[in-house]
Design an enzyme around this catalytic site. Structure first.
Site, short mmCIF file in Angstrom:
data_model
loop_
_atom_site.label_atom_id
_atom_site.label_comp_id
_atom_site.label_asym_id
_atom_site.label_seq_id
_atom_site.Cartn_x
_atom_site.Cartn_y
_atom_site.Cartn_z
CB SER A 145 -0.85 0.00 1.26
OG SER A 145 -1.50 1.17 1.37
CE1 TYR A 158 -3.41 -2.03 5.57
CE2 TYR A 158 -2.90 0.17 4.76
CZ TYR A 158 -3.53 -1.15 4.34
OH TYR A 158 -3.51 -1.53 3.08
#
Length: 256
Positions: A145, A158
């Site tokens: 990501s 995350y």
């Protein structure tokens, strides 16, 4: 043209979103696919779509598993090899995000869950698969990501997990070459169920769309196409790369 005819691909987190789009695309390109997720009904739907797109009408292996458990990770690998007796492509797509403040009482519980699914399961599955991938001169694509590059305070665990995943990608590319290529795909915002925890995901993504240089946010097939390219012989000169697909989110002008 990308050709995956006869290749065996294990795609984790493939019950919806990017993973589902990747499984369906791989099937349409002739690959034999193993799909993995937690929800059987979603997996069954993806399986039917894969079979309908496959030029040979091949039905994928369906594995219901929860990657919070190491045992499920190992079972996923074992069932794939039992079914196909080889592995050419590993797509580590399974992931989870948790919104929390670092000062919350359960912050470390959230951290442990995120790191287990986003990092440890990838490490374990890669370790299990490396000998088969070495034999087939295969490819690993880790779905990371842009959060690995641009920090979010409320999704700190995350972001940490994806930064770790990027470094794992580089490490494995160095260690497993020349037989195995290892690359990371780093999406920006993508219209998928990933955003469903937000109170109004459509409005959020519509706003994000206006902020990007391309005036759009991605759809799952955008990322699936990139994964397929990196998995194919067309990318035979690419390994250890962190490949961003984000509609220009990282270079967006915040004052525009």
């Amino acid at each position: 043209m990308i050709n995956l005819m006869g290749k065996v691909a294990l795609i984790t987190g493939s019950s919806d979103g990017i993973g589902a789009a990747t499984a369906i695309l791989f099937s349409s390109l002739g690959a034999k696919v193993a799909i993995v997720g937690r929800t059987q009904s979603k997996l069954d739907k993806v399986s039917s779509e894969c079979q309908s797109k496959s030029p040979n009408g091949l039905k994928p292996i369906v594995i219901q598993a929860d990657f919070e458990n190491d045992g499920d990770v190992k079972r996923t690998f074992d069932e794939t090899i039992k079914a196909y007796n080889k592995l050419d492509i590993l797509v580590n797509n399974a992931g989870v995000a948790r919104k929390s403040n670092f000062t919350d009482d359960d912050a470390l519980e959230d951290y442990d869950r995120v790191m287990q699914i986003n990092v440890r399961s990838v490490v374990l599955l890669t370790k299990l698969a490396k000998d088969h991938l070495t034999q087939s001169k295969g490819a690993i694509i880790n779905v990371s990501s842009i959060a690995s590059i641009r920090m979010s305070g409320t999704h700190w665990s995350y972001c940490m997990s994806k930064a770790t995943l990027d470094m794992f990608t580089r490490s494995m590319a160095s260690l497993l070459g020349p037989e195995v290529r290892v690359n990371s795909v780093n999406p920006g915002p993508v219209r998928s169920n990933f955003w469903n925890a937000h109170e109004d995901p459509k409005s959020l993504l519509d706003h994000m769309e206006t902020q990007t240089p391309l005036q759009r946010v991605g759809v799952p097939d955008d990322i699936a196409q990139l994964i397929a390219f990196l998995a194919s012989d067309a990318a035979k000169n690419i390994t250890g790369s962190i490949v961003v697909s984000d509609s220009g989110t990282l270079i967006a002008n915040p004052h525009k």
